[in-house]
Write a protein that holds these residues in place. Structure first.
Motif, PDB file in Angstrom:
ATOM      1  N   LEU A  20       0.833  -1.188   0.000  1.00 45.17           N
ATOM      2  CA  LEU A  20       0.000   0.000   0.000  1.00 45.17           C
ATOM      3  C   LEU A  20       0.879   1.252   0.000  1.00 45.17           C
ATOM      4  CD1 LEU A  20      -3.085   0.585   0.158  1.00 45.17           C
ATOM      5  CD2 LEU A  20      -2.807   0.776   2.630  1.00 45.17           C
ATOM      6  N   GLY A  21       0.788   2.017  -1.091  1.00 45.57           N
ATOM      7  CA  GLY A  21       1.500   3.285  -1.193  1.00 45.57           C
ATOM      8  C   GLY A  21       0.567   4.432  -0.850  1.00 45.57           C
ATOM      9  N   THR A  22       0.977   5.658  -1.205  1.00 43.18           N
ATOM     10  CA  THR A  22       0.125   6.820  -0.936  1.00 43.18           C
ATOM     11  C   THR A  22      -0.773   7.101  -2.134  1.00 43.18           C
ATOM     12  OG1 THR A  22       1.951   8.259  -1.591  1.00 43.18           O
ATOM     13  CG2 THR A  22       1.593   7.951   0.775  1.00 43.18           C
ATOM     14  N   ILE A  23      -0.208   7.631  -3.215  1.00 42.95           N
ATOM     15  CA  ILE A  23      -0.927   7.926  -4.455  1.00 42.95           C
ATOM     16  C   ILE A  23       0.140   8.103  -5.528  1.00 42.95           C
ATOM     17  CG2 ILE A  23      -1.052  10.445  -4.111  1.00 42.95           C
ATOM     18  CD1 ILE A  23      -4.028  10.131  -5.240  1.00 42.95           C
ATOM     19  N   PRO A  24      -0.151   7.769  -6.782  1.00 41.05           N
ATOM     20  CA  PRO A  24       0.870   7.854  -7.821  1.00 41.05           C
ATOM     21  C   PRO A  24       1.415   9.275  -8.013  1.00 41.05           C
ATOM     22  CG  PRO A  24      -1.017   6.608  -8.608  1.00 41.05           C
ATOM     23  CD  PRO A  24      -1.412   7.216  -7.306  1.00 41.05           C
ATOM     24  N   GLY A  25       2.711   9.342  -8.298  1.00 44.08           N
ATOM     25  CA  GLY A  25       3.341  10.599  -8.649  1.00 44.08           C
ATOM     26  C   GLY A  25       3.085  10.940 -10.115  1.00 44.08           C
ATOM     27  N   GLU A  26       3.564  12.100 -10.530  1.00 37.48           N
ATOM     28  CA  GLU A  26       3.325  12.572 -11.900  1.00 37.48           C
ATOM     29  C   GLU A  26       3.797  11.585 -12.963  1.00 37.48           C
ATOM     30  OE1 GLU A  26       5.318  16.416 -11.592  1.00 37.48           O
ATOM     31  OE2 GLU A  26       3.347  17.389 -11.801  1.00 37.48           O
ATOM     32  N   LYS A  27       5.004  11.049 -12.809  1.00 34.80           N
ATOM     33  CA  LYS A  27       5.553  10.113 -13.811  1.00 34.80           C
ATOM     34  C   LYS A  27       4.721   8.833 -13.873  1.00 34.80           C
ATOM     35  CE  LYS A  27       9.578  12.236 -14.799  1.00 34.80           C
ATOM     36  NZ  LYS A  27       9.812  12.877 -16.044  1.00 34.80           N
ATOM     37  N   SER A  28       4.266   8.364 -12.726  1.00 37.79           N
ATOM     38  CA  SER A  28       3.429   7.162 -12.695  1.00 37.79           C
ATOM     39  C   SER A  28       2.092   7.424 -13.378  1.00 37.79           C
ATOM     40  CB  SER A  28       3.200   6.705 -11.258  1.00 37.79           C
ATOM     41  OG  SER A  28       4.417   6.312 -10.665  1.00 37.79           O
ATOM     42  N   LEU A  29       1.515   8.591 -13.120  1.00 37.23           N
ATOM     43  CA  LEU A  29       0.252   8.937 -13.768  1.00 37.23           C
ATOM     44  C   LEU A  29       0.430   9.048 -15.277  1.00 37.23           C
ATOM     45  CD1 LEU A  29      -1.027  11.533 -11.156  1.00 37.23           C
ATOM     46  CD2 LEU A  29      -2.015   9.277 -11.612  1.00 37.23           C
ATOM     47  N   GLU A  30       1.531   9.662 -15.714  1.00 40.57           N
ATOM     48  CA  GLU A  30       1.817   9.776 -17.150  1.00 40.57           C
ATOM     49  C   GLU A  30       1.978   8.393 -17.788  1.00 40.57           C
ATOM     50  OE1 GLU A  30       5.307  12.223 -17.586  1.00 40.57           O
ATOM     51  OE2 GLU A  30       4.323  13.936 -16.621  1.00 40.57           O
ATOM     52  N   ALA A  31       2.650   7.497 -17.077  1.00 38.42           N
ATOM     53  CA  ALA A  31       2.897   6.141 -17.590  1.00 38.42           C
ATOM     54  C   ALA A  31       1.695   5.215 -17.375  1.00 38.42           C
ATOM     55  CB  ALA A  31       4.133   5.548 -16.913  1.00 38.42           C
ATOM     56  N   ASN A  32       0.709   5.683 -16.598  1.00 38.43           N
ATOM     57  CA  ASN A  32      -0.442   4.868 -16.238  1.00 38.43           C
ATOM     58  C   ASN A  32       0.016   3.532 -15.655  1.00 38.43           C
ATOM     59  OD1 ASN A  32      -3.185   4.292 -15.918  1.00 38.43           O
ATOM     60  ND2 ASN A  32      -3.279   3.243 -17.895  1.00 38.43           N
ATOM     61  N   CYS A  33       0.957   3.622 -14.722  1.00 37.95           N
ATOM     62  CA  CYS A  33       1.580   2.425 -14.147  1.00 37.95           C
ATOM     63  C   CYS A  33       1.996   2.704 -12.707  1.00 37.95           C
ATOM     64  CB  CYS A  33       2.805   2.047 -14.977  1.00 37.95           C
ATOM     65  SG  CYS A  33       3.726   0.628 -14.361  1.00 37.95           S
ATOM     66  N   TYR A  34       1.663   1.764 -11.826  1.00 39.84           N
ATOM     67  CA  TYR A  34       2.179   1.866 -10.462  1.00 39.84           C
ATOM     68  C   TYR A  34       3.701   1.981 -10.512  1.00 39.84           C
ATOM     69  CZ  TYR A  34      -2.118   0.543  -8.001  1.00 39.84           C
ATOM     70  OH  TYR A  34      -3.375   0.521  -7.457  1.00 39.84           O
ATOM     71  N   TYR A  35       4.240   2.914  -9.743  1.00 38.92           N
ATOM     72  CA  TYR A  35       5.685   3.134  -9.651  1.00 38.92           C
ATOM     73  C   TYR A  35       6.297   3.287 -11.042  1.00 38.92           C
ATOM     74  CZ  TYR A  35       4.583   1.917  -4.910  1.00 38.92           C
ATOM     75  OH  TYR A  35       4.005   1.908  -3.670  1.00 38.92           O
ATOM     76  N   GLY A  36       5.639   4.109 -11.853  1.00 40.00           N
ATOM     77  CA  GLY A  36       6.055   4.335 -13.238  1.00 40.00           C
ATOM     78  C   GLY A  36       7.237   5.264 -13.397  1.00 40.00           C
ATOM     79  N   ASN A  37       7.688   5.883 -12.315  1.00 36.89           N
ATOM     80  CA  ASN A  37       8.891   6.709 -12.372  1.00 36.89           C
ATOM     81  C   ASN A  37      10.089   5.767 -12.327  1.00 36.89           C
ATOM     82  OD1 ASN A  37      11.102   8.371 -11.935  1.00 36.89           O
ATOM     83  ND2 ASN A  37      10.049   9.684 -10.455  1.00 36.89           N
ATOM     84  N   ALA A  38      10.852   5.736 -13.400  1.00 33.71           N
ATOM     85  CA  ALA A  38      11.991   4.808 -13.501  1.00 33.71           C
ATOM     86  C   ALA A  38      13.018   5.033 -12.392  1.00 33.71           C
ATOM     87  CB  ALA A  38      12.655   4.937 -14.865  1.00 33.71           C
ATOM     88  N   LYS A  39      13.000   6.201 -11.767  1.00 33.92           N
ATOM     89  CA  LYS A  39      13.958   6.474 -10.691  1.00 33.92           C
ATOM     90  C   LYS A  39      13.510   5.893  -9.348  1.00 33.92           C
ATOM     91  CE  LYS A  39      15.959  10.581 -12.736  1.00 33.92           C
ATOM     92  NZ  LYS A  39      16.248  11.993 -12.580  1.00 33.92           N
ATOM     93  N   ASN A  40      12.221   5.574  -9.223  1.00 32.66           N
ATOM     94  CA  ASN A  40      11.750   4.952  -7.994  1.00 32.66           C
ATOM     95  C   ASN A  40      12.347   3.545  -7.935  1.00 32.66           C
ATOM     96  OD1 ASN A  40       9.898   3.339  -6.199  1.00 32.66           O
ATOM     97  ND2 ASN A  40       8.920   5.326  -6.001  1.00 32.66           N
TER      98      ASN A  40
END
Length: 173
Positions: A20-40
């Motif tokens: 359980l995370g908080t809420i997707p960040g901008e990169k995740s929302l753009e990628a439409n993917c949980y933890y979509g920020n490649a830096k995470n």
């Protein structure tokens, strides 16, 4: 300030663990993917934990979402966020305002196979405790792990080892 929404839960009948995370960040929302920020570090940690033969030095951020999700589900692990929607500028959890939390009572009624919730960091746990008590869910074990966010100042290898130990322990039970 923009209102954003979380993704639908990623779970199936085999899911016994929920991250359980908080809420997707901008990169995740753009990628439409949980933890979509490649830096995470989330997906790198998951692959190094669940795929013993995975090349330790291969970053997995660019792997297809379907492959990542399948790896979790095949191992009895689901994903969701505690916040259903909120207002936020940028991606930092510290900028969250006017949050509405997801309905965990209904979720656990529909997903009675979930036995453990792993909070991905203290912020997810903090938001959970704003509305819920662990005692409301006596059949579920709640545990907080270090956040996989790149903003976490702790040593990445310590975070990796913590996640590996916890997930491997749960998988062997």
């Amino acid at each position: 300030m923009t209102r954003i929404n979380s993704f639908k839960p990623l779970v199936d009948k085999k899911s016994e663990i929920l991250i359980l995370g908080t809420i997707p960040g901008e990169k995740s929302l753009e990628a439409n993917c949980y933890y979509g920020n490649a830096k995470n570090h989330f997906w790198d940690i998951i692959y190094r934990t669940l795929k013993p033969n995975h090349d330790f030095y291969e970053l997995v951020g660019a792997k297809p979402k379907t492959e990542k999700y399948k790896l979790l589900l095949d191992n009895g692990i689901g994903l969701w966020d505690i916040i259903e929607s909120c207002e936020r500028t940028g991606s930092s959890d510290s900028k969250i305002k006017n949050e509405v939390l997801n309905d965990l009572h209904s979720f656990f009624q529909r997903n009675m196979n979930i036995k453990t919730v792993l909070f991905n960091g203290g912020k997810a746990q903090k938001y959970f405790l704003k509305q819920y008590s662990i005692n409301q869910f006596p059949d579920v074990d709640f545990q907080r792990l270090n956040s996989t966010s790149t903003l976490n100042p702790n040593n990445t290898f310590e975070i990796l080892n913590e996640w590996k130990r916890k997930i491997k322990t749960l998988a062997n039970n």
